[in-house]
Scaffold this active site. Structure first.
Site, PDB file in Angstrom:
ATOM      1  N   CYS A   2       0.951  -1.142   0.018  1.00 20.81           N
ATOM      2  CA  CYS A   2       0.206  -0.037   0.034  1.00 20.81           C
ATOM      3  C   CYS A   2       0.903   1.157   0.014  1.00 20.81           C
ATOM      4  O   CYS A   2       2.018   0.951   0.161  1.00 20.81           O
ATOM      5  CB  CYS A   2      -0.843   0.158   1.266  1.00 20.81           C
ATOM      6  SG  CYS A   2      -1.998  -1.379   1.320  1.00 20.81           S
ATOM      7  N   GLY A  28      -0.944   1.057  -4.924  1.00 20.25           N
ATOM      8  CA  GLY A  28      -2.125   0.366  -4.507  1.00 20.25           C
ATOM      9  C   GLY A  28      -3.238   1.037  -5.406  1.00 20.25           C
ATOM     10  O   GLY A  28      -3.486   2.021  -5.524  1.00 20.25           O
ATOM     11  N   ASN A 102       0.773   0.179   5.686  1.00 20.04           N
ATOM     12  CA  ASN A 102       1.797  -0.337   4.774  1.00 20.04           C
ATOM     13  C   ASN A 102       2.296  -1.596   5.191  1.00 20.04           C
ATOM     14  O   ASN A 102       3.176  -1.243   6.052  1.00 20.04           O
ATOM     15  CB  ASN A 102       2.239   0.575   3.930  1.00 20.04           C
ATOM     16  CG  ASN A 102       3.465  -0.275   2.753  1.00 20.04           C
ATOM     17  OD1 ASN A 102       4.523   0.161   2.428  1.00 20.04           O
ATOM     18  ND2 ASN A 102       2.707  -1.298   2.215  1.00 20.04           N
ATOM     19  N   GLY A 103       1.771  -2.540   4.963  1.00 13.70           N
ATOM     20  CA  GLY A 103       2.777  -3.879   5.506  1.00 13.70           C
ATOM     21  C   GLY A 103       1.710  -4.969   5.741  1.00 13.70           C
ATOM     22  O   GLY A 103       0.674  -4.983   5.460  1.00 13.70           O
ATOM     23  N   TYR A 244      10.879  -4.391  -8.055  1.00 13.17           N
ATOM     24  CA  TYR A 244       9.662  -4.130  -8.771  1.00 13.17           C
ATOM     25  C   TYR A 244       8.578  -2.893  -8.411  1.00 13.17           C
ATOM     26  O   TYR A 244       8.485  -2.242  -9.054  1.00 13.17           O
ATOM     27  CB  TYR A 244       8.820  -5.371  -8.813  1.00 13.17           C
ATOM     28  CG  TYR A 244       7.301  -5.375  -9.347  1.00 13.17           C
ATOM     29  CD1 TYR A 244       7.319  -4.944 -10.862  1.00 13.17           C
ATOM     30  CD2 TYR A 244       6.249  -5.251  -8.433  1.00 13.17           C
ATOM     31  CE1 TYR A 244       5.885  -4.797 -11.349  1.00 13.17           C
ATOM     32  CE2 TYR A 244       5.047  -4.837  -9.020  1.00 13.17           C
ATOM     33  CZ  TYR A 244       4.756  -4.627 -10.383  1.00 13.17           C
ATOM     34  OH  TYR A 244       3.409  -4.657 -10.803  1.00 13.17           O
TER      35      TYR A 244
END
Ligand code: AMP
Length: 478
Positions: A2, A28, A102-103, A244
């Site tokens: 995210c 996201g 995020n995570g 990526y």
């Protein structure tokens, strides 16, 4: 995966948050949300869809205040239902708390069971709500966010870069191993914290530094202060961010991602020099790698694939036939650049192998004589539990197959992956400071049924150290 952002700015935050989320859209696409605080009220607007679909100028004007946080969601835990859209809001004894994360936590089930046994009711299926509950529990007794984050760091296992809005103050913290990225920028009239530096650039801000692993940053109208809550004997920056996930124009933990990818491209040629007529990237993620490969090899960089950038998310198409058609719209060949050529095709990673197989077929259909696939990551052999949507072992094409078997399955003339040691060298911070779980099957945190590489974390207990001397800034000062 995210994207998160937190801003305090004397000129209002809803529009800056919106533009920052726009810059983080690649992290996201499932949903987006913003919370702001003004006077005594917490305002939130969130919905499914892209940032530009979720907000318009009216919804942004309806989010007043000089402090706020935002989130773009890529679902890794919790199903795609509206109640899982972040930020999440909690209200305790006159305090309004909004958080975005995020995570991915790996001990959610244990924590959830413990809290439910104590009578806690959860409204969502996400790990973020557990984090909110832990923070709220600590705030109930101490009212100190430092204590709340200390409790989080003691109890949570996994990856978390988090922004929290507590009334009109923004807090940001990063797990003790720094698995997910988070950085700080200076704006004209305030500060920003964001997953990637591109969000700072989008607002014309100045990059200050990364949030340190285990650090808590506090931003209010008087400036920014920092407290180191935990320190670990190593870091575990997510290697897939460099491969990526991050935008190539982001600077992450001191390194420009584009440079990392270009160096990987150079090394890909050095490990197996290959004759070819053109170096062709898979857009967009293969471009920086291909630039490095072309420079090192002297083979011309020539685009043989064009991406339609206006195409949304292909994975939500319900049938295989629709997905196939969507991919053809998303990616097309430049026949004249491929016909009768020995093409060196460069991509960042091969996960399930379906994309690579399809692309190799398209390039052959366009008349290429040979397709030499060069991959910017080593084989992905294990799932990610820490925030990247890398699937189960059985879905991974490289799991249990050697390189030759993968090559055959994909249909390439030859296939070479970057060796792990070259990848690590290209990133430059040492393998001991990277999470390589998806490439080695060894994870930096304990995960049931998996191998873990040992990490030791120390917590600052009692009074918290504040490095104000090195990092105190009043409003409008750097
Ligand atoms: P596939 O081998 O078919 O699974 O597709 C791999 C390609 O998808 C890679 O070349 C990346 O560009 C992209 N990709 C890799 N990992 C992810 C991920 N976790 N989420 C979305 N796309 C990804």
């Amino acid at each position: 995966m995210c994207g998160i952002v937190g801003i305090v700015d004397a000129g209002g935050v809803s529009f800056p948050l919106y533009y920052a989320l726009y810059a983080l859209q690649h992290r996201g696409q499932e949903s987006a949300g913003i919370s702001t605080f003004e006077g005594t009220t917490l305002y939130t607007h969130k919905a499914q869809g892209l940032v530009a679909e979720v907000f318009n100028s009216q919804t942004l004007q309806d989010l007043p205040g000089n402090a706020g946080i935002g989130h773009v969601r890529y679902p890794t835990t919790g199903s795609k239902v509206p109640e899982n859209i972040q930020p999440f809001n909690f209200r305790y004894r006159g305090l309004d708390l909004s958080i975005a994360h995020n995570g991915n936590l790996v001990n959610t089930a244990e924590l959830r069971e413990e809290y439910e046994r104590r009578g806690q009711i959860f409204c969502t299926t996400t790990d973020t709500e557990i984090m909110g509950s832990i923070i709220a529990e600590a705030l109930r007794t101490s009212k100190s966010m430092e204590d709340a984050v200390l409790l989080c760091m003691r109890r949570l296992r996994g990856s978390y870069a988090t922004v929290a809005l507590l009334n009109d103050t923004v807090y940001a913290f990063r797990d003790p191993l720094g698995i997910k990225p988070l950085c700080i920028g200076k704006l004209d009239n305030g500060y920003i914290v964001a997953s990637e530096s591109v969000a700072i650039d989008a607002l014309g801000g100045t990059f200050v530094r990364d949030v340190r692993p285990g650090e808590l940053v506090r931003i209010d109208e008087s400036g920014l202060t920092s407290t180191q809550i935990a320190t670990a004997n190593r870091k575990a920056y997510c290697i897939f961010e460099y491969i990526y996930f991050a935008r190539a124009d982001s600077v992450m933990d001191g390194t420009l991602v584009y440079d990392v990818r270009r160096r990987i491209g150079q090394k890909l040629y050095d490990v197996r020099p290959t004759e070819g007529d053109s170096v062709c990237p898979v857009p967009d993620s293969g471009i920086a790698y291909a630039a490095g490969y072309a420079k090192e090899s002297g083979i011309p960089f020539l685009e043989g694939l064009m991406k339609n950038r206006y195409m949304g998310r292909t994975f939500i198409m319900p049938t295989q036939q629709q997905r196939e058609r969507a991919i053809r719209i998303k990616l097309n060949t430049v026949r004249g650049n491929l016909k009768d050529k020995r093409v060196v095709l460069i991509d960042d990673s091969v996960v399930r192998g379906t994309t690579s197989r399809r692309i190799v077929n398209m390039i052959r259909d366009a008349g290429a004589d040979e397709v030499h696939l060069r991959v910017g990551s080593p084989p992905i052999i294990a799932p990610c539990y820490l925030g990247v949507d890398v699937p189960t072992r059985t879905e991974l094409i490289a799991n249990g197959r050697d390189v030759e078997a993968v090559r055959k399955s994909i249909g390439a003339t030859s296939l070479t992956y970057i060796p792990l040691e070259d990848l690590v060298e290209a990133i430059g911070c040492g393998e001991q400071n990277l999470c390589t779980g998806c490439l080695t099957g060894c994870y930096p945190v304990e995960i049931n049924g998996e191998k873990s590489c040992h990490s030791i974390v120390d917590y600052v207990s009692g009074t918290h150290q504040s490095d104000l001397s090195t990092f105190k800034a009043g409003k409008g000062r750097t």
